[in-house]
Write a protein that holds these residues in place. Structure first.
Motif, PDB file in Angstrom:
ATOM      1  N   SER A 113       0.812  -1.217   0.000  1.00 55.93           N
ATOM      2  CA  SER A 113       0.000   0.000   0.000  1.00 55.93           C
ATOM      3  C   SER A 113       0.849   1.272   0.000  1.00 55.93           C
ATOM      4  O   SER A 113       0.313   2.372  -0.119  1.00 55.93           O
ATOM      5  N   ILE A 114       2.174   1.134   0.134  1.00 54.36           N
ATOM      6  CA  ILE A 114       3.063   2.302   0.128  1.00 54.36           C
ATOM      7  C   ILE A 114       3.316   2.726  -1.322  1.00 54.36           C
ATOM      8  O   ILE A 114       3.717   1.906  -2.153  1.00 54.36           O
ATOM      9  N   PRO A 115       3.100   3.985  -1.671  1.00 49.21           N
ATOM     10  CA  PRO A 115       3.339   4.436  -3.052  1.00 49.21           C
ATOM     11  C   PRO A 115       4.797   4.262  -3.459  1.00 49.21           C
ATOM     12  O   PRO A 115       5.710   4.590  -2.695  1.00 49.21           O
ATOM     13  N   LYS A 116       5.025   3.740  -4.648  1.00 51.84           N
ATOM     14  CA  LYS A 116       6.388   3.537  -5.133  1.00 51.84           C
ATOM     15  C   LYS A 116       7.081   4.853  -5.457  1.00 51.84           C
ATOM     16  O   LYS A 116       8.316   4.903  -5.558  1.00 51.84           O
ATOM     17  N   ASP A 117       6.292   5.907  -5.621  1.00 50.16           N
ATOM     18  CA  ASP A 117       6.893   7.212  -5.924  1.00 50.16           C
ATOM     19  C   ASP A 117       7.808   7.668  -4.793  1.00 50.16           C
ATOM     20  O   ASP A 117       8.807   8.360  -5.048  1.00 50.16           O
ATOM     21  N   ILE A 164       9.383   1.872   7.545  1.00 50.90           N
ATOM     22  CA  ILE A 164       8.952   1.738   8.937  1.00 50.90           C
ATOM     23  C   ILE A 164       7.881   2.771   9.300  1.00 50.90           C
ATOM     24  O   ILE A 164       6.835   2.407   9.872  1.00 50.90           O
ATOM     25  N   PRO A 165       8.078   4.067   9.001  1.00 47.35           N
ATOM     26  CA  PRO A 165       7.001   5.031   9.346  1.00 47.35           C
ATOM     27  C   PRO A 165       5.677   4.748   8.636  1.00 47.35           C
ATOM     28  O   PRO A 165       4.610   4.902   9.231  1.00 47.35           O
ATOM     29  N   PRO A 184       0.689   1.866  11.191  1.00 49.00           N
ATOM     30  CA  PRO A 184      -0.613   1.279  11.572  1.00 49.00           C
ATOM     31  C   PRO A 184      -0.573  -0.246  11.630  1.00 49.00           C
ATOM     32  O   PRO A 184      -1.209  -0.861  12.502  1.00 49.00           O
ATOM     33  N   PHE A 185       0.177  -0.855  10.728  1.00 49.32           N
ATOM     34  CA  PHE A 185       0.270  -2.316  10.700  1.00 49.32           C
ATOM     35  C   PHE A 185       1.119  -2.826  11.862  1.00 49.32           C
ATOM     36  O   PHE A 185       0.839  -3.893  12.408  1.00 49.32           O
ATOM     37  N   VAL A 207       6.539   5.043  16.681  1.00 45.59           N
ATOM     38  CA  VAL A 207       7.381   4.618  15.567  1.00 45.59           C
ATOM     39  C   VAL A 207       7.268   5.607  14.425  1.00 45.59           C
ATOM     40  O   VAL A 207       6.183   5.944  13.974  1.00 45.59           O
ATOM     41  N   GLY A 208       8.381   6.070  13.945  1.00 45.48           N
ATOM     42  CA  GLY A 208       8.395   6.977  12.809  1.00 45.48           C
ATOM     43  C   GLY A 208       8.279   8.440  13.157  1.00 45.48           C
ATOM     44  O   GLY A 208       8.407   9.293  12.276  1.00 45.48           O
TER      45      GLY A 208
END
Length: 321
Positions: free
Chosen positions: A201-205, A226-227, A231-232, A310-311
């Motif tokens: 779900s993290i954007p590759k950009d 990590i940041p 939520p996960f 975290v983050g």
């Protein structure tokens, strides 16, 4: 003219009444659709929980009449050294089996999410297989692997490093290590899949921009992955904390019938199970369950608060720059 107005008013009242009745029918049908869940939850979930809290203040052997004893059950449990031993075992086994799997789960998910890795679907299924494997099969495999025999596979492996054979099922730390490895092996794939879903779900950009700015893989992992997985991470830490404090199946199946007669790896849930079904003391067992609930809520809240940070440092540094 007045008759016309009266007719219009009557028609409006009738129309609004019809609409209201239709809304009530829709609401009733909606409640009927969701009613089975609440009925089942009330019978299976809510009623046993409330009954357990009431039972914590009673002296009951499961058959006779209840005798109200107030806080005496809690006093008996808190003064029992075996309760504190079981709580110590639960915390130690939980830390040894849970903390490593969260770290390893993030690392495995990170590598499985890399495009250069081939046969990723095969590895994902393979990692998740221990979670869906029968607990009895897992106990049989680990029972053979961690047998107390000197020729057991675990003793053979540690013997290669000059370590003496260990009686895994009877020694204090041998039982804890074996059960912790069982918990780790069974649940690391479950957490890996959750982290993998978060990574996808993290954007590759973000990674492309970081690469252009000269950030390496380690910097991208620490300052982006990590940041963004926060939520996960909070979810898995919360679930792992609750699961670790409710540990029962692994030690009970691994140690067999003697699990409730020894204190090397007795957990809190095993302790209350022994009180209820072996000793017939349902009052102290329910008091233990209430104490365990308080401990779980406190530990889960503490871990959630710690992991919620975290983050934050990475974000503050990014804003200051």
């Amino acid at each position: 003219m007045e008759n016309v107005q009266k007719r219009q008013h009557a028609s409006k009242v009738k129309k609004s009444t019809t609409q209201m009745s239709e809304k009530k029918k829709d609401m009733l049908s909606g409640y009927l659709y969701i009613a089975p869940f609440f009925i089942i939850f009330g019978i299976i979930g809510l009623y046993p929980a409330v009954f357990s809290i009431v039972l914590a203040f009673q002296d009951w052997n499961g058959l006779g009449e209840m005798d109200f004893v107030g806080l005496n059950n809690f006093v008996v449990v808190l003064q029992d050294p075996l309760f504190w031993k079981s709580l110590y075992n639960t915390v130690i086994i939980g830390l040894m089996g849970t903390a490593p799997q969260l770290i390893v789960g993030i690392i495995l998910a990170y590598f499985l999410n890399m495009a250069v890795i081939r046969f990723t679907n095969f590895f994902r299924v393979t990692i998740f297989m221990p979670y869906i494997t029968s607990m009895v099969a897992v106990a049989l495999v680990f029972g053979v692997f961690f047998s107390s025999s000197e020729t057991a596979l675990a003793n053979y492996v540690i013997g290669l490093f000059g370590v003496d054979p260990v009686s895994w099922k009877t020694s204090e730390w041998g039982a804890k290590i074996a059960i912790s490895l069982m918990v780790f092996w069974r649940w690391v794939g479950y957490n890996t899949i959750i982290y993998l879903a978060g990574l996808q779900s993290i954007p590759k950009d973000l990674y492309e921009a970081a690469t252009i700015d000269g950030a390496g893989k380690v910097q991208q992992f620490l300052h982006i992955t990590i940041p963004m997985l926060k939520p996960f991470i909070i979810l898995t830490v919360f679930m792992s904390t609750v699961g670790a404090l409710q540990l029962f199946a692994e030690p009970a199946v691994f140690l067999g019938s003697s699990a409730f007669n020894r204190d090397e790896a007795m957990t809190v849930v095993m302790y209350l199970y022994r009180d209820a079904f072996n000793l017939g003391s349902f009052g102290t067992a329910s008091a233990t369950a209430v104490l365990l609930l308080i401990i779980i809520v406190g530990a889960a809240a503490l871990n959630t608060w710690l992991t919620s940070g975290v983050g934050r440092k990475q974000k503050r540094r990014a804003f200051t720059k």
